[in-house]
Design a protein around this motif. Structure first.
Motif, PDB file in Angstrom:
ATOM      1  N   ALA B  29      49.503  -3.650  25.812  1.00 19.29           N
ATOM      2  CA  ALA B  29      48.747  -5.086  26.152  1.00 19.29           C
ATOM      3  C   ALA B  29      49.457  -6.057  25.320  1.00 19.29           C
ATOM      4  O   ALA B  29      50.196  -6.979  25.402  1.00 19.29           O
ATOM      5  CB  ALA B  29      47.419  -5.091  25.799  1.00 19.29           C
ATOM      6  N   ALA B  30      49.711  -5.901  23.803  1.00 10.64           N
ATOM      7  CA  ALA B  30      49.874  -6.432  23.065  1.00 10.64           C
ATOM      8  C   ALA B  30      51.720  -7.170  23.656  1.00 10.64           C
ATOM      9  O   ALA B  30      51.582  -8.435  23.026  1.00 10.64           O
ATOM     10  CB  ALA B  30      50.487  -6.125  21.542  1.00 10.64           C
ATOM     11  N   LEU B  31      52.502  -5.796  23.997  1.00 15.53           N
ATOM     12  CA  LEU B  31      53.905  -6.022  24.084  1.00 15.53           C
ATOM     13  C   LEU B  31      54.155  -7.106  25.092  1.00 15.53           C
ATOM     14  O   LEU B  31      54.466  -8.078  25.051  1.00 15.53           O
ATOM     15  CB  LEU B  31      54.566  -5.157  24.392  1.00 15.53           C
ATOM     16  N   VAL B  32      52.522  -6.921  26.222  1.00 19.24           N
ATOM     17  CA  VAL B  32      53.181  -7.766  27.577  1.00 19.24           C
ATOM     18  C   VAL B  32      52.501  -9.348  26.783  1.00 19.24           C
ATOM     19  O   VAL B  32      53.148 -10.151  27.216  1.00 19.24           O
ATOM     20  CB  VAL B  32      52.017  -7.452  28.396  1.00 19.24           C
ATOM     21  N   SER B  33      51.776  -9.515  25.980  1.00 15.50           N
ATOM     22  CA  SER B  33      51.174 -10.186  25.872  1.00 15.50           C
ATOM     23  C   SER B  33      52.070 -11.011  24.643  1.00 15.50           C
ATOM     24  O   SER B  33      52.377 -12.112  24.714  1.00 15.50           O
ATOM     25  CB  SER B  33      49.602 -10.123  24.578  1.00 15.50           C
ATOM     26  N   PHE B  34      53.054 -10.528  23.704  1.00 17.61           N
ATOM     27  CA  PHE B  34      54.230 -10.785  22.797  1.00 17.61           C
ATOM     28  C   PHE B  34      55.555 -11.839  24.057  1.00 17.61           C
ATOM     29  O   PHE B  34      55.685 -13.473  23.624  1.00 17.61           O
ATOM     30  CB  PHE B  34      54.173 -10.115  22.241  1.00 17.61           C
ATOM     31  N   PHE B  35      55.914 -10.758  24.642  1.00 18.98           N
ATOM     32  CA  PHE B  35      56.716 -11.932  25.752  1.00 18.98           C
ATOM     33  C   PHE B  35      56.657 -12.277  26.352  1.00 18.98           C
ATOM     34  O   PHE B  35      57.357 -13.301  26.947  1.00 18.98           O
ATOM     35  CB  PHE B  35      57.636 -10.395  26.152  1.00 18.98           C
ATOM     36  N   GLY B  36      54.677 -11.988  27.207  1.00 21.87           N
ATOM     37  CA  GLY B  36      54.185 -12.867  27.676  1.00 21.87           C
ATOM     38  C   GLY B  36      54.396 -14.076  27.391  1.00 21.87           C
ATOM     39  O   GLY B  36      55.136 -15.508  27.915  1.00 21.87           O
ATOM     40  N   GLY B  37      53.825 -14.587  26.593  1.00 23.08           N
ATOM     41  CA  GLY B  37      53.584 -15.403  25.411  1.00 23.08           C
ATOM     42  C   GLY B  37      54.984 -16.513  24.665  1.00 23.08           C
ATOM     43  O   GLY B  37      54.791 -17.682  25.163  1.00 23.08           O
ATOM     44  N   ILE B  38      55.559 -15.264  24.441  1.00 18.03           N
ATOM     45  CA  ILE B  38      56.564 -16.192  24.764  1.00 18.03           C
ATOM     46  C   ILE B  38      57.804 -16.890  26.561  1.00 18.03           C
ATOM     47  O   ILE B  38      57.764 -18.784  26.027  1.00 18.03           O
ATOM     48  CB  ILE B  38      58.600 -15.400  24.310  1.00 18.03           C
ATOM     49  N   ILE B  39      57.503 -16.455  27.061  1.00 14.29           N
ATOM     50  CA  ILE B  39      58.030 -16.596  28.631  1.00 14.29           C
ATOM     51  C   ILE B  39      57.287 -17.777  29.103  1.00 14.29           C
ATOM     52  O   ILE B  39      57.790 -19.110  28.819  1.00 14.29           O
ATOM     53  CB  ILE B  39      57.790 -15.459  29.134  1.00 14.29           C
ATOM     54  N   PHE B  40      56.027 -17.397  28.894  1.00 19.81           N
ATOM     55  CA  PHE B  40      54.917 -18.609  28.367  1.00 19.81           C
ATOM     56  C   PHE B  40      55.066 -20.971  28.200  1.00 19.81           C
ATOM     57  O   PHE B  40      55.750 -21.056  28.820  1.00 19.81           O
ATOM     58  CB  PHE B  40      53.525 -18.635  28.376  1.00 19.81           C
ATOM     59  N   ALA B  41      55.779 -19.954  26.907  1.00 19.49           N
ATOM     60  CA  ALA B  41      55.255 -21.486  25.874  1.00 19.49           C
ATOM     61  C   ALA B  41      56.905 -21.718  26.357  1.00 19.49           C
ATOM     62  O   ALA B  41      56.857 -23.039  26.508  1.00 19.49           O
ATOM     63  CB  ALA B  41      56.119 -21.118  24.470  1.00 19.49           C
ATOM     64  N   VAL B  42      57.719 -21.169  27.029  1.00 23.40           N
ATOM     65  CA  VAL B  42      58.951 -21.546  27.531  1.00 23.40           C
ATOM     66  C   VAL B  42      58.807 -22.269  28.838  1.00 23.40           C
ATOM     67  O   VAL B  42      58.751 -23.691  28.789  1.00 23.40           O
ATOM     68  CB  VAL B  42      60.180 -20.835  27.554  1.00 23.40           C
ATOM     69  N   ILE B  43      58.552 -22.126  28.924  1.00 23.13           N
ATOM     70  CA  ILE B  43      57.767 -22.505  30.668  1.00 23.13           C
ATOM     71  C   ILE B  43      57.087 -23.871  30.586  1.00 23.13           C
ATOM     72  O   ILE B  43      56.960 -24.789  30.739  1.00 23.13           O
ATOM     73  CB  ILE B  43      57.027 -21.882  31.532  1.00 23.13           C
ATOM     74  N   ALA B  44      55.871 -23.915  29.580  1.00 22.85           N
ATOM     75  CA  ALA B  44      54.599 -24.676  29.082  1.00 22.85           C
ATOM     76  C   ALA B  44      56.159 -26.215  29.000  1.00 22.85           C
ATOM     77  O   ALA B  44      55.265 -27.218  28.576  1.00 22.85           O
ATOM     78  CB  ALA B  44      54.050 -24.391  29.009  1.00 22.85           C
ATOM     79  N   LEU B  45      57.231 -25.601  27.807  1.00 23.83           N
ATOM     80  CA  LEU B  45      57.500 -26.595  27.036  1.00 23.83           C
ATOM     81  C   LEU B  45      58.842 -26.953  27.877  1.00 23.83           C
ATOM     82  O   LEU B  45      59.154 -28.665  28.357  1.00 23.83           O
ATOM     83  CB  LEU B  45      58.006 -26.723  25.172  1.00 23.83           C
ATOM     84  N   TYR B  46      59.787 -26.444  28.751  1.00 24.76           N
ATOM     85  CA  TYR B  46      61.183 -26.853  28.995  1.00 24.76           C
ATOM     86  C   TYR B  46      60.779 -26.985  30.850  1.00 24.76           C
ATOM     87  O   TYR B  46      62.006 -27.421  31.880  1.00 24.76           O
ATOM     88  CB  TYR B  46      62.142 -25.674  28.578  1.00 24.76           C
TER      89      TYR B  46
END
Lengths: 215, 218, 256
Positions: B29-46
């Motif tokens: 779950a930590a791995l999902v949350s880490f890479f998911g977090g990066i992807i989500f951040a990029v979506i939310a910003l760009y």
């Protein structure tokens, strides 16, 4: 989306939301009390209190709140503690969130520059007088916002008492998901109510934060 | 009824197995949350407005509702749309997505605080926007954000206890199973708590070391 | 008992942090109404000595006496707290960074301790605040918060706050070091006024000109000992010790 079903069951969700609110308020009050006591211990002059305070924070922040709740509710009777599920929920969550609040309160107090205490002490104020008149009024203003974060976390963690069958929002959603097989609709109902509670609390905290700032 | 810890050793194998599951689920779950977090951040910003705004709404819903409720939605929701995953997979997805949203918040702030000049410098040497993000901006943002993400991961470990409620046989549910057989809730929940506490201490230790590393590398 | 020659008496003051000796056997008498400046490089122990006088930094050895009473008496914790709180009411202190209470107006800064410790009524406390703030030229700003005041104004309020307890002795710990140069004078003027009223003062300072014009005696400290002491005319103009000369040379060069 099954709007008709949602219309039929939402009164039960409203009732459950009221239970969630009650849980949140009582837990917050107990948490603040534990937090104040914990911070007092962490900042005590006596090493034994400092140790007890640090142990409280470490143990209650270092283990899952759900397990703490289970020990209290299911294990309590073995050591003579008989609580109904609601009481166990309030006490278990309150003591848990108190550990987080301990650190919030302590953090605010120790962030006041030490010159403030010194200035008060040089005027002849006692330790307690200096704390109460010079340090606490300043620290209290700094606490509002981070305590608001603790409160936000607390409201969401009241969902845990669903696991000991307190009929609050999450338990109600779970029960209706089981009987209707409409997880999305039930999530939506409960979710909207949670977000209303959290949004209102957030606004209240922001208002209080503005109110207490100097000038 | 009193307490009797002498029954603990004979059931320790079940607890230990549960402990391994907890570690596995937490790491996954930590791995999902880490890479998911990066992807989500990029979506939310760009991402384009039409994707970005609904996405932010979903993030907001995830942050405003309890994890337990989200787990119920994911577990039963997947079944409803015909995807019958094992409980532990649903648990990993639920935990991972929940914390991905929180990580995304941190990463967004970090990306925005990476010096604007960095993006411009990368563009002037001919990198595309995506390349500049991938090679220049995000690596710096991630480094800034590792300590607070560490806090989220410690929270994730403790919240992994919640997946017991949807029937994942990790540490908490293993303790529950043993209790079902022995009627000794206090003892076995305490043992489970002790295991969580030890894992938690290890994570805090690792976190402190990483923080020191980062402090040195600056 | 009043012994005007030995109004403040420091006997064999000694302080160490672990192995580091900050004060090495310092003795000093200050007569009533006398104004003493302590100068020296940073790390010389001058601030530590000052802060030992009201026990903000406790000595590890030696005695401090004020007006016939020992300040750092050896008493059990509770009794000592009571004793030191009483003693501190007689010892005003002014800090480099003012340490005004930011959540209180100038008035409340001044009246808080008198109300709390001397049981002054609201009316009496207000009168006291007006009196003391007038003395430091801050009467018009009586209801301002510290954040609305300049550094010099803050320091003047801080002096009024200390004076409101009617202390027998005032300690100044680099009271003007944190101020912008153009604000130093207004604080110095207030201190001069106190000197004219024969307030007993011990002043840790970097300002040689001010020390020379106001003080009766100057102490030069270095590495935890008093290297040289005497009237300013001697210490500043004809120092006998090489270390004093070197310090003054460096310091004056730096000031120019």
């Amino acid at each position: 989306m099954d709007i008709e079903l949602m219309q039929r069951v939402y009164p039960f969700f409203l009732q459950a939301a009221w239970v969630t609110i009650q849980l949140s308020v009582l837990t917050a009050l107990l948490g603040l009390t534990c937090g104040a006591l914990g911070a007092a211990m962490r900042l005590s002059r006596l090493a034994v209190f400092r140790f007890l305070g640090a142990a409280y924070v470490s143990v209650f922040r270092g283990t899952p709140a759900l397990i703490q709740l289970f020990i209290l509710y299911f294990g309590g009777p073995q050591v003579g503690i008989q609580l109904d599920a609601f009481e166990a929920g309030v006490i278990g969550l309150g003591v848990n969130v108190g550990a987080y609040m301990t650190e919030t309160i302590r953090g605010a107090i120790i962030s006041i520059p030490k010159g403030q205490r010194e200035a008060a002490r040089t005027l002849g104020l006692s330790r307690w007088q200096a704390f109460y008149n010079a340090i606490l009024p300043q620290a209290a203003r700094l606490m509002v916002r981070p305590l608001g974060v603790n409160l936000n976390m607390l409201i969401k963690s009241t969902a845990l008492v669903a696991a000991i069958s307190v009929v609050e929002l999450t338990y109600t959603a779970q029960r209706y998901i089981g009987s209707t097989y409409k997880p999305f609709e039930m999530f939506l109902l409960a979710g909207i109510l949670y977000m209303i509670i959290i949004y209102a609390t957030g606004r209240a905290v922001a208002w209080l934060d503005r109110r207490v700032q100097i000038n | 009824m009193g307490l009797d810890f002498t029954v603990v050793p004979e059931h320790l194998d079940v607890i230990l197995l549960g402990c391994l599951w907890t570690i596995f689920i937490a790491v996954a779950a930590a791995l999902v949350s880490f890479f998911g977090g990066i992807i989500f951040a990029v979506i939310a910003l760009y991402a384009p407005w039409i994707i970005r705004q609904p996405f932010r709404l979903i993030e907001w819903v995830f942050m405003g509702t309890p994890l337990l409720l989200q787990l119920f939605l994911i577990y039963f929701g997947l079944v409803q749309i015909g995807i019958d995953l094992p409980a532990f997979v649903a648990g990993i997805i639920g935990l991972g997505l929940h914390f991905a949203v929180y990580n995304s918040e941190l990463i967004q702030t970090a990306i925005l605080s990476v010096d604007k000049g960095q993006m411009e410098a990368a563009r002037t040497v001919g990198l595309s926007r995506g390349q500049a993000l991938r090679k220049v901006v995000i690596p710096q943002a991630v480094r800034d954000v590792i300590p607070p993400i560490g806090n989220n991961m410690i929270a994730l470990l403790k919240d992994s206890a919640l997946v017991s409620v949807i029937g994942v046989s990790e540490l908490t549910l293993s303790a529950q199973r043993v209790i079902g057989a022995t009627y000794r809730p206090f003892e076995f929940y305490l043992v489970a708590a002790a295991f969580y506490y030890v894992i938690n201490l290890c994570m805090e230790w690792v976190q402190r070391r990483i923080e020191r590393r980062i402090a040195i590398s600056r | 008992m009043t012994d005007t020659e030995h109004f403040v008496e420091i006997k064999h003051a000694q302080k160490s942090f672990g192995k580091l000796e900050v004060l090495k056997d310092i003795s000093l008498n200050v007569a009533r109404g006398q104004i003493v400046a302590i100068i020296g490089p940073s790390g010389s122990g001058k601030s530590t000595l000052l802060r030992a006088i009201n026990d903000l930094d406790a000595l590890t050895g030696g005695e401090i006496w004020l007006d016939g009473v020992q300040v750092n008496k050896n008493l059990p914790y509770r009794q000592y707290e009571k004793h030191i709180n009483q003693m501190r009411q007689d010892i005003g202190m002014v800090f480099q960074h003012f340490n005004l209470f930011p959540h209180m107006t100038a008035r409340d800064n001044v009246t808080m301790a008198p109300k709390l410790l001397k049981g002054l009524s609201k009316a009496d406390a207000d009168k006291l605040a007006e009196e003391q703030l007038d003395k430091v030229g801050m009467l018009e700003r009586i209801d301002y918060y510290p954040s609305q005041l300049s550094g010099g104004q803050k320091q003047r309020v801080a002096i009024a706050r200390a004076l409101a307890m009617k202390p027998k002795l005032m300690l100044f710990d680099e009271a003007t070091s944190a101020l912008d140069p153009e604000l130093v004078d207004e604080v110095n003027q207030v201190m001069k006024k106190l000197a004219e009223e024969h307030m007993t003062m011990i002043i840790v300072t970097h300002e040689m000109d001010f020390a020379a014009s106001v003080c009766d005696r100057v102490l030069f400290m270095d590495k935890g000992v008093v290297v040289e002491e005497g009237p300013p005319s001697v210490v500043f103009k004809n120092p006998t010790k090489e270390r004093t000369r070197e310090f003054l040379r460096k310091h004056l060069a730096g000031a120019k």
